[in-house]
Design a protein around this motif. Structure first.
Motif, PDB file in Angstrom:
ATOM      1  N   ASP A   1      10.307  -5.357 -23.430  1.00  0.00           N
ATOM      2  CA  ASP A   1      11.478  -5.889 -23.114  1.00  0.00           C
ATOM      3  C   ASP A   1      12.342  -4.836 -22.200  1.00  0.00           C
ATOM      4  N   GLU A   2      13.448  -5.386 -21.848  1.00  0.00           N
ATOM      5  CA  GLU A   2      14.369  -4.573 -20.858  1.00  0.00           C
ATOM      6  C   GLU A   2      14.861  -3.411 -21.822  1.00  0.00           C
ATOM      7  N   ASN A   3      14.812  -3.612 -23.262  1.00  0.00           N
ATOM      8  CA  ASN A   3      15.276  -2.196 -23.963  1.00  0.00           C
ATOM      9  C   ASN A   3      14.170  -1.156 -24.189  1.00  0.00           C
ATOM     10  N   GLY A   4      12.989  -1.383 -23.733  1.00  0.00           N
ATOM     11  CA  GLY A   4      11.846  -0.896 -24.140  1.00  0.00           C
ATOM     12  C   GLY A   4      11.368  -0.790 -25.375  1.00  0.00           C
ATOM     13  N   LEU A   5      11.327  -2.127 -25.872  1.00  0.00           N
ATOM     14  CA  LEU A   5      10.643  -2.362 -27.171  1.00  0.00           C
ATOM     15  C   LEU A   5       9.484  -3.254 -26.941  1.00  0.00           C
ATOM     16  N   ALA A   6       8.386  -3.191 -27.690  1.00  0.00           N
ATOM     17  CA  ALA A   6       7.456  -3.952 -27.474  1.00  0.00           C
ATOM     18  C   ALA A   6       7.761  -5.606 -27.971  1.00  0.00           C
ATOM     19  N   ASN A   7       7.219  -6.481 -27.017  1.00  0.00           N
ATOM     20  CA  ASN A   7       7.553  -7.757 -27.296  1.00  0.00           C
ATOM     21  C   ASN A   7       6.489  -8.554 -27.289  1.00  0.00           C
ATOM     22  N   GLY A   8       5.282  -8.023 -26.963  1.00  0.00           N
ATOM     23  CA  GLY A   8       4.045  -8.814 -27.359  1.00  0.00           C
ATOM     24  C   GLY A   8       2.944  -8.547 -26.304  1.00  0.00           C
TER      25      GLY A   8
ATOM     26  N   ALA B   1       6.709   0.710 -15.105  1.00  0.00           N
ATOM     27  CA  ALA B   1       7.685   1.851 -14.479  1.00  0.00           C
ATOM     28  C   ALA B   1       8.043   2.915 -15.433  1.00  0.00           C
ATOM     29  N   ARG B   2       8.453   2.279 -16.825  1.00  0.00           N
ATOM     30  CA  ARG B   2       8.818   3.059 -17.709  1.00  0.00           C
ATOM     31  C   ARG B   2       7.961   4.214 -18.081  1.00  0.00           C
ATOM     32  N   PHE B   3       6.519   3.649 -18.399  1.00  0.00           N
ATOM     33  CA  PHE B   3       5.750   4.603 -18.802  1.00  0.00           C
ATOM     34  C   PHE B   3       4.488   4.586 -17.629  1.00  0.00           C
ATOM     35  N   PRO B   4       4.635   5.217 -16.457  1.00  0.00           N
ATOM     36  CA  PRO B   4       3.701   5.319 -15.585  1.00  0.00           C
ATOM     37  C   PRO B   4       2.275   5.981 -15.884  1.00  0.00           C
TER      38      PRO B   4
ATOM     39  N   LEU C   1       1.314   3.594 -21.855  1.00  0.00           N
ATOM     40  CA  LEU C   1       2.460   2.993 -22.667  1.00  0.00           C
ATOM     41  C   LEU C   1       2.487   4.213 -23.755  1.00  0.00           C
ATOM     42  N   ALA C   2       3.307   4.709 -24.406  1.00  0.00           N
ATOM     43  CA  ALA C   2       3.631   5.512 -25.426  1.00  0.00           C
ATOM     44  C   ALA C   2       2.895   6.865 -24.971  1.00  0.00           C
ATOM     45  N   ASN C   3       2.806   7.457 -23.973  1.00  0.00           N
ATOM     46  CA  ASN C   3       2.202   8.362 -23.473  1.00  0.00           C
ATOM     47  C   ASN C   3       2.828   9.718 -22.966  1.00  0.00           C
ATOM     48  N   SER C   4       4.321   9.681 -23.412  1.00  0.00           N
ATOM     49  CA  SER C   4       5.196  11.088 -22.750  1.00  0.00           C
ATOM     50  C   SER C   4       4.399  12.319 -23.093  1.00  0.00           C
TER      51      SER C   4
ATOM     52  N   ASN D   1       9.007  -0.069 -32.001  1.00  0.00           N
ATOM     53  CA  ASN D   1       8.257  -0.951 -32.884  1.00  0.00           C
ATOM     54  C   ASN D   1       6.876  -1.429 -32.380  1.00  0.00           C
ATOM     55  N   LEU D   2       6.356  -0.405 -31.859  1.00  0.00           N
ATOM     56  CA  LEU D   2       4.866  -0.084 -31.706  1.00  0.00           C
ATOM     57  C   LEU D   2       4.240   0.936 -32.718  1.00  0.00           C
ATOM     58  N   TYR D   3       3.042   0.325 -33.137  1.00  0.00           N
ATOM     59  CA  TYR D   3       2.345   1.219 -34.129  1.00  0.00           C
ATOM     60  C   TYR D   3       0.896   1.241 -33.810  1.00  0.00           C
ATOM     61  N   VAL D   4       0.127   2.244 -34.203  1.00  0.00           N
ATOM     62  CA  VAL D   4      -1.237   2.813 -34.063  1.00  0.00           C
ATOM     63  C   VAL D   4      -1.662   2.634 -35.421  1.00  0.00           C
ATOM     64  N   ILE D   5      -2.796   1.818 -35.687  1.00  0.00           N
ATOM     65  CA  ILE D   5      -3.254   2.000 -37.103  1.00  0.00           C
ATOM     66  C   ILE D   5      -4.870   2.254 -37.449  1.00  0.00           C
TER      67      ILE D   5
END
Length: 542
Positions: A246-253, A289-292, A295-298, A498-502
């Motif tokens: 979403d626009e706040n950088g949270l996973a939304n689906g 654009a946030r994670f070019p 995802l979650a790869n900073s 709010n994104l987890y790897v399990i």
């Protein structure tokens, strides 16, 4: 695009980790949706109860390599730069449908290898942190075993009695006793008596080709029906293309394809359990654009530190009829004698061994033809009958699992030239077995030859010296520092709260033990964390 109602939790992947989380979160009252690109595997379709089971298992329909299997739900893997094949199964239950049921735990030292041995990294959690989750998942999966193993710290007994030690295990235990080496009856996620939805093991010995009676602790038998009973929704044939923010950088689906249609499943929290290959593939496909860079790869560690956990095998032949085909197939006895580091051996860390059946005639014929020191012997023609009579039913197989230390050049990236059935990029595997792993295997295999000699083998040889185990680990490292890891000690990604790897991607090190018990324990620990912190958890409202 079809949009479904918002779920409290979306889980990608219905294997060991996804099924564990789905069961516990649904039971705690969360609305749970599970997306898996495969479907349900019917026990009646499995090859294990058919006379030609070895031929069926090795053909394209059931082959453990997705490149060979090439089903619509599989995605291709580019192995041009990999010494090892990659094994996995897509569908409800994931690779547990075809795992051998070996249910071993790592040692406490496995979580502190940097501190103890100066290599790799310490896990941010300890064996003791996972112990209650090990014990809980033992019950979930119908584990049979014997308490009191001196190789481990004290703990609760397995929920079911150990299987009788088969003739192969007894024969090898006699040899280990002569050498003064550790052994213990094997732990199996295969019930010695009926347990929950699991039937009692009938000792057919075909566990690796799928359990045809519903005994083995595969997640489609043990966990997913419970998740359904508590209200979880399981979507088959649902290939996830990307996790959205979403626009706040949270996973939304997640956007996914099902029956050729693009769909969207919104969710407040997203869990990924797509195994050590599929999880980094999905994160890398979810660039934005946030994670070019994915995802979650900073940290630039998504896909790196791949550990394929290679193993070796030593077969011995014996005069006695050992009925070595009889199950459970996974392990008769195990040996932890050479597990810990001994600097005098010329390497760090070590190996875990277990005795397995050598399978049917086809597999035994293969062992003759590829074995070190025997492959050049005459085999076909008049020698064939004599050699097969000498081997089938008269053999014992030592499996030597080496610890595979993480190296950043071993990795998973995207291959945009290879595409799956929905047009998504395949996975490129880059993997080279380290010199340390080679040394562990060479040492262990030579000791296994000694064990065969002590047990009275008439002949013994190495059949596999360095081969992929199907344990795909380490590509989304767990750690406390966001600069040097992908997820924290709870499996939550550092970049997206709010994104987890399990799944096994989070392993900091591979350990030398079979990983499924630890994968389930970690997934259950994350699910419990979400339940306990449901009010504090950041969630997407978009």
């Amino acid at each position: 695009m079809t949009v479904s109602p918002t779920a409290d939790v979306l889980i990608v992947g219905a294997g060991a980790s996804g099924a564990t989380a789905a069961k516990h979160l649904a039971a705690a009252g969360f609305s749970v949706v599970v997306l898996d690109q495969g479907g349900w595997t019917s026990q009646s379709d499995l090859p294990g109860d058919k006379p030609e089971f070895e031929l069926l298992w090795g053909n394209h329909q059931w082959h453990p390599d997705p490149n060979m299997r090439s089903r619509a739900e599989d995605y291709p893997t580019n192995l041009d730069d990999s010494e090892q094949p990659v094994y996995m199964y897509n569908g409800m239950g994931g690779s547990t449908v075809f795992f051998a049921g070996v249910w071993s735990r790592p040692m406490p030292s496995d979580f502190r290898v940097r501190t103890l041995d100066g290599v790799a990294d310490d896990w941010p959690i300890s064996y003791e942190d996972l112990l209650p989750h090990y014990e809980a998942t033992d019950y979930d999966m119908g584990v049979s075993g014997l308490a009191g193993n001196p190789a481990y710290p004290p703990g609760g007994a397995p929920p079911l009695p150990a299987h009788p030690i088969h003739l192969t295990g007894r024969k090898m235990a006699e040899g280990l006793n002569r050498l003064g080496w550790h052994w213990w009856p094997g732990y199996s996620a295969i019930p010695s008596r009926a347990h929950g939805r699991q039937a009692q093991c009938e000792r057919l010995g075909v566990c690796r080709t799928g359990c045809v009676i519903g005994a083995k602790g595969s997640a489609d038998v043990t966990l997913l029906p419970e998740a359904l009973r508590h209200g979880a929704r399981l979507e088959t044939g649902a290939r996830v293309a990307r996790i959205t923010l979403d626009e706040n950088g949270l996973a939304n689906g997640a956007v996914y394809f099902q029956d050729g249609q693009e769909k969207f499943q919104p969710a407040k929290v997203v869990l990924i359990g797509a195994n050590g290959i599929g999880t980094p593939r999905l994160l890398l496909m979810s660039e934005s654009a946030r994670f070019p860079n994915g995802l979650a790869n900073s940290s630039d560690l998504v896909g790196r530190r791949l550990m394929l956990h290679p193993f070796g095998s030593v077969v011995g032949l014996y005069e006695d009829d050992l009925e070595d085909w009889m199950g459970p197939a996974g392990t008769q006895i195990e040996c932890m004698e050479f597990y810990e580091t001994d600097a005098s051996r010329g390497f760090v860390r070590g190996s875990k061994w277990h005795v397995m059946g050598t399978g049917g005639p086809l597999e035994m014929a293969t062992r003759w033809q590829i074995g070190e020191g025997v492959s050049e012997e005459p085999f076909w023609g008049e020698q064939f009958t004599a050699k097969m009579k000498q081997a089938v039913g008269h053999s014992i197989d030592w499996i030597v699992h080496a610890e595979d230390l993480p190296e950043e050049h071993n990795r998973v990236t995207l291959d945009h030239d290879l595409r799956d059935a929905d047009g998504l990029p395949g996975a490129k595997i880059s993997y080279t077995t380290s010199e340390n792993t080679h040394r562990i295997l060479d040492f262990g295999l030579n000791r296994a030859l000694e064990a065969h000699e002590a047990a009275g083998a008439t002949k013994a040889w190495i059949t596999f010296r360095n081969f992929s185990s199907g344990h795909n680990l380490g590509t989304a490292k767990m750690g406390d520092d966001p600069e040097t890891s992908v997820v924290n000690r709870w499996g939550r990604t550092h970049d997206v709260p709010n994104l987890y790897v399990i799944d096994g991607s989070v392993f900091t090190t591979s350990t030398a033990t079979n990983p499924t018990s630890t994968i389930c324990a970690l997934a259950r620990r994350t699910a419990e964390y979400l339940v306990e912190n449901r009010r504090e958890q950041e969630v997407s409202t978009a």
